[in-house]
Scaffold this motif. Structure first.
Motif, PDB file in Angstrom:
ATOM      1  N   TYR A  45     104.996 -31.254 -44.403  1.00 51.43           N
ATOM      2  CA  TYR A  45     106.271 -31.098 -43.702  1.00 51.43           C
ATOM      3  C   TYR A  45     107.117 -32.366 -43.761  1.00 51.43           C
ATOM      4  N   GLN A  46     107.025 -33.120 -44.841  1.00 50.27           N
ATOM      5  CA  GLN A  46     107.711 -34.405 -44.891  1.00 50.27           C
ATOM      6  C   GLN A  46     109.228 -34.276 -44.785  1.00 50.27           C
ATOM      7  N   SER A  47     109.814 -33.267 -45.420  1.00 51.50           N
ATOM      8  CA  SER A  47     111.271 -33.128 -45.324  1.00 51.50           C
ATOM      9  C   SER A  47     111.695 -32.817 -43.886  1.00 51.50           C
ATOM     10  N   GLU A  48     110.875 -32.073 -43.160  1.00 49.62           N
ATOM     11  CA  GLU A  48     111.184 -31.782 -41.751  1.00 49.62           C
ATOM     12  C   GLU A  48     111.020 -33.033 -40.889  1.00 49.62           C
ATOM     13  N   VAL A  49     109.993 -33.833 -41.171  1.00 46.85           N
ATOM     14  CA  VAL A  49     109.807 -35.093 -40.446  1.00 46.85           C
ATOM     15  C   VAL A  49     110.999 -36.010 -40.699  1.00 46.85           C
ATOM     16  N   ASP A  50     111.406 -36.116 -41.953  1.00 49.00           N
ATOM     17  CA  ASP A  50     112.545 -36.971 -42.297  1.00 49.00           C
ATOM     18  C   ASP A  50     113.828 -36.512 -41.601  1.00 49.00           C
ATOM     19  N   ALA A  51     114.040 -35.201 -41.528  1.00 52.90           N
ATOM     20  CA  ALA A  51     115.231 -34.670 -40.855  1.00 52.90           C
ATOM     21  C   ALA A  51     115.203 -34.997 -39.364  1.00 52.90           C
ATOM     22  N   LEU A  52     114.043 -34.853 -38.747  1.00 51.91           N
ATOM     23  CA  LEU A  52     113.931 -35.153 -37.316  1.00 51.91           C
ATOM     24  C   LEU A  52     114.135 -36.651 -37.067  1.00 51.91           C
ATOM     25  N   LEU A  53     113.513 -37.485 -37.868  1.00 55.32           N
ATOM     26  CA  LEU A  53     113.697 -38.928 -37.701  1.00 55.32           C
ATOM     27  C   LEU A  53     115.156 -39.332 -37.900  1.00 55.32           C
ATOM     28  N   SER A  54     115.814 -38.702 -38.842  1.00 60.59           N
ATOM     29  CA  SER A  54     117.235 -38.967 -39.078  1.00 60.59           C
ATOM     30  C   SER A  54     118.072 -38.558 -37.867  1.00 60.59           C
ATOM     31  N   GLU A  85     109.171 -25.516 -34.841  1.00 57.99           N
ATOM     32  CA  GLU A  85     109.044 -26.648 -33.913  1.00 57.99           C
ATOM     33  C   GLU A  85     109.864 -27.841 -34.403  1.00 57.99           C
ATOM     34  N   PHE A  86     109.783 -28.117 -35.703  1.00 53.17           N
ATOM     35  CA  PHE A  86     110.597 -29.205 -36.268  1.00 53.17           C
ATOM     36  C   PHE A  86     112.087 -28.871 -36.182  1.00 53.17           C
ATOM     37  N   GLU A  87     112.434 -27.623 -36.494  1.00 51.77           N
ATOM     38  CA  GLU A  87     113.846 -27.232 -36.501  1.00 51.77           C
ATOM     39  C   GLU A  87     114.476 -27.365 -35.120  1.00 51.77           C
ATOM     40  N   VAL A  88     113.798 -26.865 -34.091  1.00 52.37           N
ATOM     41  CA  VAL A  88     114.394 -26.924 -32.754  1.00 52.37           C
ATOM     42  C   VAL A  88     114.506 -28.370 -32.266  1.00 52.37           C
ATOM     43  N   ALA A  89     113.526 -29.200 -32.590  1.00 48.39           N
ATOM     44  CA  ALA A  89     113.600 -30.610 -32.186  1.00 48.39           C
ATOM     45  C   ALA A  89     114.770 -31.307 -32.881  1.00 48.39           C
ATOM     46  N   THR A  90     114.920 -31.049 -34.173  1.00 46.31           N
ATOM     47  CA  THR A  90     116.018 -31.655 -34.928  1.00 46.31           C
ATOM     48  C   THR A  90     117.367 -31.195 -34.391  1.00 46.31           C
ATOM     49  N   THR A 146     121.366 -45.302 -25.520  1.00 42.30           N
ATOM     50  CA  THR A 146     120.677 -44.229 -24.805  1.00 42.30           C
ATOM     51  C   THR A 146     119.196 -44.158 -25.180  1.00 42.30           C
ATOM     52  N   THR A 147     118.362 -44.020 -24.159  1.00 42.60           N
ATOM     53  CA  THR A 147     116.934 -43.789 -24.342  1.00 42.60           C
ATOM     54  C   THR A 147     116.660 -42.316 -24.102  1.00 42.60           C
ATOM     55  N   VAL A 148     115.861 -41.716 -24.983  1.00 40.64           N
ATOM     56  CA  VAL A 148     115.481 -40.316 -24.853  1.00 40.64           C
ATOM     57  C   VAL A 148     113.966 -40.229 -24.748  1.00 40.64           C
ATOM     58  N   LEU A 149     113.503 -39.592 -23.695  1.00 44.16           N
ATOM     59  CA  LEU A 149     112.085 -39.260 -23.569  1.00 44.16           C
ATOM     60  C   LEU A 149     111.935 -37.858 -24.133  1.00 44.16           C
ATOM     61  N   PHE A 150     111.284 -37.736 -25.260  1.00 45.11           N
ATOM     62  CA  PHE A 150     111.161 -36.475 -25.982  1.00 45.11           C
ATOM     63  C   PHE A 150     109.768 -35.896 -25.763  1.00 45.11           C
ATOM     64  N   TYR A 151     109.731 -34.675 -25.220  1.00 43.54           N
ATOM     65  CA  TYR A 151     108.480 -33.996 -24.920  1.00 43.54           C
ATOM     66  C   TYR A 151     108.335 -32.762 -25.800  1.00 43.54           C
ATOM     67  N   THR A 152     107.188 -32.632 -26.438  1.00 43.48           N
ATOM     68  CA  THR A 152     106.901 -31.481 -27.269  1.00 43.48           C
ATOM     69  C   THR A 152     105.457 -31.058 -27.055  1.00 43.48           C
ATOM     70  N   ASP A 153     105.214 -29.755 -27.118  1.00 42.01           N
ATOM     71  CA  ASP A 153     103.833 -29.282 -27.046  1.00 42.01           C
ATOM     72  C   ASP A 153     103.258 -29.043 -28.446  1.00 42.01           C
ATOM     73  N   SER A 154     104.004 -29.472 -29.459  1.00 39.91           N
ATOM     74  CA  SER A 154     103.536 -29.380 -30.839  1.00 39.91           C
ATOM     75  C   SER A 154     102.852 -30.691 -31.210  1.00 39.91           C
ATOM     76  N   LEU A 155     101.540 -30.637 -31.360  1.00 42.31           N
ATOM     77  CA  LEU A 155     100.790 -31.822 -31.755  1.00 42.31           C
ATOM     78  C   LEU A 155     101.238 -32.294 -33.136  1.00 42.31           C
ATOM     79  N   LEU A 156     101.543 -31.341 -34.018  1.00 44.35           N
ATOM     80  CA  LEU A 156     102.007 -31.693 -35.362  1.00 44.35           C
ATOM     81  C   LEU A 156     103.295 -32.505 -35.299  1.00 44.35           C
ATOM     82  N   VAL A 157     104.268 -32.059 -34.519  1.00 50.77           N
ATOM     83  CA  VAL A 157     105.541 -32.783 -34.396  1.00 50.77           C
ATOM     84  C   VAL A 157     105.294 -34.166 -33.797  1.00 50.77           C
ATOM     85  N   SER A 158     104.550 -34.229 -32.728  1.00 42.85           N
ATOM     86  CA  SER A 158     104.293 -35.498 -32.054  1.00 42.85           C
ATOM     87  C   SER A 158     103.604 -36.496 -32.979  1.00 42.85           C
ATOM     88  N   GLN A 159     102.547 -36.073 -33.639  1.00 43.75           N
ATOM     89  CA  GLN A 159     101.809 -36.983 -34.520  1.00 43.75           C
ATOM     90  C   GLN A 159     102.626 -37.353 -35.756  1.00 43.75           C
TER      91      GLN A 159
END
Length: 135
Positions: free
Chosen positions: A90-99, A45-50, A67-80
């Motif tokens: 999953y901090q390294s995955e969170v950091d990659a997605l935020l980056s 879930e993190f990988e595909v979002a990133t 640009t504004t992006v409305l990002f929709y995910t059905d992963s509660l973990l990714v969203s939270q």
């Protein structure tokens, strides 16, 4: 404004994962199915979002800054995790997605139930079945 839907599918027995990306802009859809490296659903879930944000940033280039992006995910973990900017395991995955989200002027993340994410869900499952058939 772009609406971006992502989802991942994982086969636990084989460890194969795949992702689906649905991008909507100006009433036009772009659909992408792709194999993923992740071997668990949370990682997928993190990988595909990133990957989705990275690809969109590459496509838009300097336009990301406005640009504004409305990002929709059905992963509660990714969203939270994105909201808190933290995930215990999953901090390294969170950091990659935020980056990957950083180039955009604004990213609004919204958790949606799976039934409201059917486009990306279907794309992810199609890609996973294709990987299983190829294997």
């Amino acid at each position: 404004m772009y609406s971006l839907y992502t989802d991942a599918a994982t086969q636990p027995q084989s460890g194969l994962s795949a992702g689906g990306i649905l991008l909507i802009h100006d009433h036009q859809q772009t659909q992408t199915s792709l194999p993923l490296q992740a071997t668990t659903n949370h990682l997928a879930e993190f990988e595909v979002a990133t990957l989705a944000f990275t690809r969109l940033a590459h496509t838009l280039g300097a336009q990301c800054a406005t640009t504004t992006v409305l990002f929709y995910t059905d992963s509660l973990l990714v969203s939270q995790s994105v909201a808190k900017r933290y995930a215990k395991h999953y901090q390294s995955e969170v950091d990659a997605l935020l980056s990957a989200q950083r180039p955009f002027q604004l990213v609004l993340t919204q958790w949606v139930p799976e039934k409201q994410n059917q486009g990306a869900h279907t794309l992810a499952n199609q890609a996973l079945h294709a990987r299983e058939d190829f294997k």
